[in-house]
Structure formats: structure tokens, C-alpha cells
Design a protein around this motif. Structure first.
Motif, PDB file in Angstrom:
ATOM      1  N   SER A 157       0.848  -1.196   0.000  1.00  0.00           N
ATOM      2  CA  SER A 157       0.000   0.000   0.000  1.00  0.00           C
ATOM      3  C   SER A 157       0.879   1.240   0.000  1.00  0.00           C
ATOM      4  O   SER A 157       2.059   1.186   0.363  1.00  0.00           O
ATOM      5  N   SER A 158       0.285   2.349  -0.419  1.00  0.00           N
ATOM      6  CA  SER A 158       1.011   3.621  -0.422  1.00  0.00           C
ATOM      7  C   SER A 158       0.003   4.760  -0.342  1.00  0.00           C
ATOM      8  O   SER A 158      -1.151   4.621  -0.752  1.00  0.00           O
ATOM      9  N   LYS A 159       0.456   5.876   0.194  1.00  0.00           N
ATOM     10  CA  LYS A 159      -0.415   7.041   0.280  1.00  0.00           C
ATOM     11  C   LYS A 159       0.412   8.313   0.382  1.00  0.00           C
ATOM     12  O   LYS A 159       1.595   8.285   0.723  1.00  0.00           O
ATOM     13  N   VAL A 160      -0.239   9.425   0.107  1.00  0.00           N
ATOM     14  CA  VAL A 160       0.361  10.743   0.268  1.00  0.00           C
ATOM     15  C   VAL A 160      -0.512  11.531   1.229  1.00  0.00           C
ATOM     16  O   VAL A 160      -1.736  11.604   1.061  1.00  0.00           O
ATOM     17  N   THR A 161       0.096  12.095   2.269  1.00  0.00           N
ATOM     18  CA  THR A 161      -0.634  12.941   3.211  1.00  0.00           C
ATOM     19  C   THR A 161       0.039  14.301   3.281  1.00  0.00           C
ATOM     20  O   THR A 161       1.252  14.429   3.044  1.00  0.00           O
ATOM     21  N   GLY A 162      -0.738  15.306   3.601  1.00  0.00           N
ATOM     22  CA  GLY A 162      -0.179  16.644   3.684  1.00  0.00           C
ATOM     23  C   GLY A 162      -0.894  17.488   4.715  1.00  0.00           C
ATOM     24  O   GLY A 162      -2.057  17.253   5.044  1.00  0.00           O
ATOM     25  N   SER A 163      -0.179  18.452   5.249  1.00  0.00           N
ATOM     26  CA  SER A 163      -0.757  19.400   6.195  1.00  0.00           C
ATOM     27  C   SER A 163      -0.133  20.768   5.951  1.00  0.00           C
ATOM     28  O   SER A 163       0.963  20.885   5.410  1.00  0.00           O
ATOM     29  N   GLY A 164      -0.859  21.793   6.350  1.00  0.00           N
ATOM     30  CA  GLY A 164      -0.412  23.159   6.113  1.00  0.00           C
ATOM     31  C   GLY A 164      -1.546  23.946   5.483  1.00  0.00           C
ATOM     32  O   GLY A 164      -2.708  23.824   5.904  1.00  0.00           O
ATOM     33  N   ASP A 165      -1.234  24.721   4.445  1.00  0.00           N
ATOM     34  CA  ASP A 165      -2.285  25.458   3.745  1.00  0.00           C
ATOM     35  C   ASP A 165      -3.250  24.518   3.034  1.00  0.00           C
ATOM     36  O   ASP A 165      -4.418  24.861   2.816  1.00  0.00           O
ATOM     37  N   PHE A 166      -2.759  23.330   2.693  1.00  0.00           N
ATOM     38  CA  PHE A 166      -3.611  22.320   2.071  1.00  0.00           C
ATOM     39  C   PHE A 166      -3.487  21.022   2.866  1.00  0.00           C
ATOM     40  O   PHE A 166      -2.380  20.518   3.071  1.00  0.00           O
ATOM     41  N   ASP A 167      -4.618  20.488   3.320  1.00  0.00           N
ATOM     42  CA  ASP A 167      -4.630  19.206   4.022  1.00  0.00           C
ATOM     43  C   ASP A 167      -5.189  18.135   3.092  1.00  0.00           C
ATOM     44  O   ASP A 167      -6.228  18.334   2.451  1.00  0.00           O
ATOM     45  N   PHE A 168      -4.498  17.004   3.024  1.00  0.00           N
ATOM     46  CA  PHE A 168      -4.983  15.928   2.161  1.00  0.00           C
ATOM     47  C   PHE A 168      -4.468  14.599   2.689  1.00  0.00           C
ATOM     48  O   PHE A 168      -3.484  14.518   3.427  1.00  0.00           O
ATOM     49  N   ASP A 169      -5.166  13.533   2.331  1.00  0.00           N
ATOM     50  CA  ASP A 169      -4.813  12.171   2.732  1.00  0.00           C
ATOM     51  C   ASP A 169      -5.352  11.257   1.637  1.00  0.00           C
ATOM     52  O   ASP A 169      -6.514  10.879   1.648  1.00  0.00           O
ATOM     53  N   GLU A 170      -4.491  10.916   0.682  1.00  0.00           N
ATOM     54  CA  GLU A 170      -4.924  10.190  -0.505  1.00  0.00           C
ATOM     55  C   GLU A 170      -4.136   8.896  -0.675  1.00  0.00           C
ATOM     56  O   GLU A 170      -2.906   8.885  -0.570  1.00  0.00           O
ATOM     57  N   ASP A 171      -4.840   7.798  -0.929  1.00  0.00           N
ATOM     58  CA  ASP A 171      -4.173   6.550  -1.296  1.00  0.00           C
ATOM     59  C   ASP A 171      -3.595   6.674  -2.697  1.00  0.00           C
ATOM     60  O   ASP A 171      -4.183   7.313  -3.574  1.00  0.00           O
ATOM     61  N   VAL A 172      -2.447   6.052  -2.895  1.00  0.00           N
ATOM     62  CA  VAL A 172      -1.807   6.022  -4.207  1.00  0.00           C
ATOM     63  C   VAL A 172      -1.960   4.618  -4.769  1.00  0.00           C
ATOM     64  O   VAL A 172      -1.673   3.631  -4.081  1.00  0.00           O
ATOM     65  N   ASP A 173      -2.425   4.506  -5.993  1.00  0.00           N
ATOM     66  CA  ASP A 173      -2.596   3.198  -6.639  1.00  0.00           C
ATOM     67  C   ASP A 173      -1.222   2.545  -6.793  1.00  0.00           C
ATOM     68  O   ASP A 173      -0.337   3.094  -7.460  1.00  0.00           O
ATOM     69  N   THR A 174      -1.037   1.361  -6.191  1.00  0.00           N
ATOM     70  CA  THR A 174       0.260   0.699  -6.268  1.00  0.00           C
ATOM     71  C   THR A 174       0.605   0.281  -7.696  1.00  0.00           C
ATOM     72  O   THR A 174       1.771   0.039  -8.007  1.00  0.00           O
ATOM     73  N   ASP A 175      -0.394   0.215  -8.584  1.00  0.00           N
ATOM     74  CA  ASP A 175      -0.116  -0.104  -9.982  1.00  0.00           C
ATOM     75  C   ASP A 175       0.652   1.021 -10.667  1.00  0.00           C
ATOM     76  O   ASP A 175       1.252   0.813 -11.731  1.00  0.00           O
ATOM     77  N   ASP A 176       0.632   2.210 -10.078  1.00  0.00           N
ATOM     78  CA  ASP A 176       1.374   3.339 -10.633  1.00  0.00           C
ATOM     79  C   ASP A 176       2.833   3.341 -10.180  1.00  0.00           C
ATOM     80  O   ASP A 176       3.611   4.199 -10.614  1.00  0.00           O
ATOM     81  N   LEU A 177       3.203   2.397  -9.298  1.00  0.00           N
ATOM     82  CA  LEU A 177       4.563   2.319  -8.767  1.00  0.00           C
ATOM     83  C   LEU A 177       5.133   0.931  -9.029  1.00  0.00           C
ATOM     84  O   LEU A 177       4.396   0.004  -9.363  1.00  0.00           O
ATOM     85  N   ASN A 178       6.444   0.789  -8.874  1.00  0.00           N
ATOM     86  CA  ASN A 178       7.054  -0.535  -8.937  1.00  0.00           C
ATOM     87  C   ASN A 178       6.687  -1.302  -7.673  1.00  0.00           C
ATOM     88  O   ASN A 178       7.035  -0.876  -6.570  1.00  0.00           O
ATOM     89  N   LYS A 179       5.979  -2.418  -7.829  1.00  0.00           N
ATOM     90  CA  LYS A 179       5.547  -3.173  -6.653  1.00  0.00           C
ATOM     91  C   LYS A 179       6.682  -3.946  -6.005  1.00  0.00           C
ATOM     92  O   LYS A 179       6.610  -4.284  -4.821  1.00  0.00           O
ATOM     93  N   PHE A 180       7.745  -4.215  -6.760  1.00  0.00           N
ATOM     94  CA  PHE A 180       8.875  -4.955  -6.214  1.00  0.00           C
ATOM     95  C   PHE A 180      10.066  -4.031  -5.999  1.00  0.00           C
ATOM     96  O   PHE A 180      10.392  -3.212  -6.861  1.00  0.00           O
ATOM     97  N   ASP A 181      10.675  -4.163  -4.855  1.00  0.00           N
ATOM     98  CA  ASP A 181      11.884  -3.406  -4.538  1.00  0.00           C
ATOM     99  C   ASP A 181      12.950  -4.405  -4.110  1.00  0.00           C
ATOM    100  O   ASP A 181      12.643  -5.467  -3.549  1.00  0.00           O
TER     101      ASP A 181
END
Length: 215
Positions: free
Chosen positions: A134-158
């Protein structure tokens, strides 16, 4: 980045040199099965000059391990871990200010060669392979957000290399390890004739861990 690479090289060289000065001790390495967990300090490695220790993201690792002796002072140590990695970015410009955290969660399988310098002190090195769950991007400050990132958009193997040191207070041990990623986190994509990779970076992770022997 240079400091982390130099530390990894120093640990591997220290381990290699140890083979030439070790003297076998009875029962120096024994078969172990146990649980472990600890604290992660992770970052992304990139050619981008903006990537630095200031981008460190804090997380955790937890799992199980085994120590399988192949001599009086050398053992193979496989592990299965859940580990968090990622990086943090702070921004402050005319439009907005705040921070964003890119979080990656992996199932990781290190396979290490462990060398006991003494009965209670070891160095270890080897490789790891991991799968992104799983993966996600979160942010705080002038813009607050908490969004999951589709793992298909990333390399699943490291995959990468690892090295560290450990101290045994049987049945409890503590250790420090560094993982150096060799696989780019993002996938290469072509949009409107332009090819790019995002994130165009690799994983870097320091782990401070505590393990407990069950047998």
C-alpha cells in the motif's frame, strides 16, 4: 546520500575483514527463532540535489527472524518483515506552505549472512526483496490531504542490499541496519511524447530494532 553510502561500504568491508581475524568459539552462533520490531528512518535517494536528510520520514518495522548456523561463528539469517518507508517534503513559497509525506508499506524479506565477532556482537550483510502492499500521500499546512496512491502506478517490487551490527543480551538483542535500494520506486511512463519516472528515486532506510528469541 554520500554519508549513507559510505556507512554501508564501511559495514560491508568490516564484515569481510572480520573473516580473517575470527577464532571459532563453541556455541558462538546457535539456532534461533524469534520476533523483532523497531524504528525506521527512511528517505528517497535521487540525483536531485533537493533530496537530503531533511526529507527523513519516521516509521516502523516488525516481523519474525531465524538464525541458522553454518559454522561456529557464521549463520544465515532470513527474516520476514512489515516495514514502512518513504520521504517527507516541506514547501514554503508564495502560493502555499506546509509538508507532504509519501508513505510506502512493504512486506520485506531480507536474507543476511551474520558473523559473530564475539558471542554477543555481530555484523551482518546481504540483500533484501520486498513487495509494495500500500502507499499514500498525506499533507498538512495550507492544504490538508490524505490520498491513497494506486500501487499499480509504482514498482511493486523493490530490492537492495543491507548491512548492520547487532548486540545480543540473550534472549533480547538490539541492532542497527541500513538498507540501500537498487530499484526505482516509480514506473517509467510516456505521456504526450514525454517520458518520465515519478518518483524517480530509490529507497534508503535506517532501522533501529529490538529482537526477542523465542526458543
Amino acid at each position: 546520500m554520500k554519508m549513507q553510502s559510505n556507512l554501508l561500504c564501511a559495514l560491508v568491508l568490516f564484515m569481510t575483514a572480520s573473516f580473517g581475524v575470527l577464532h571459532a568459539q563453541d556455541e558462538n552462533v546457535t539456532t534461533e527463532f524469534g520476533v523483532k520490531g523497531g524504528f525506521n528512518m527512511s528517505n528517497f535517494l535521487s540525483d536531485d540535489d533537493e533530496v537530503s536528510d531533511e526529507n527523513m520520514l519516521y516509521g516502523f518495522n516488525a516481523g519474525v527472524y531465524a538464525t541458522l548456523p553454518i559454522s561456529d561463528f557464521v549463520a544465515i539469517q532470513p527474516e520476514i518483515l512489515f516495514t514502512t518507508k518513504g520521504s517527507e517534503l516541506e514547501y514554503n513559497n508564495a502560493l502555499a506552505s506546509g509538508n507532504a509525506k509519501f508513505k510506502l508499506n512493504y512486506i520485506e524479506v531480507p536474507l543476511l549472512v551474520r558473523v559473530n565477532i564475539t558471542k554477543n556482537f555481530n555484523v551482518h550483510a546481504g540483500g533484501y526483496a520486498s513487495y509494495l502492499v500500500s502507499s499514500k500521500v498525506t499533507g498538512s499546512g495550507d492544504f490538508d490531504f490524505d490520498e491513497d496512491v494506486d500501487t499499480d502506478d509504482l514498482n511493486k517490487f523493490d530490492a537492495g542490499i543491507a548491512a548492520g551490527v547487532g548486540v545480543d543480551f540473550s534472549p533480547i538483542s538490539v541492532g542497527l541496519r541500513y538498507n540501500y535500494g537498487l530499484t526505482t520506486i516509480g514506473k517509467e511512463r510516456t505521456i504526450a511524447g514525454t517520458t518520465y519516472t515519478f518518483p524517480d528515486a530509490k529507497n534508503s532506510n535506517f532501522s533501529l530494532y529490538l529482537s526477542y528469541k523465542l526458543n
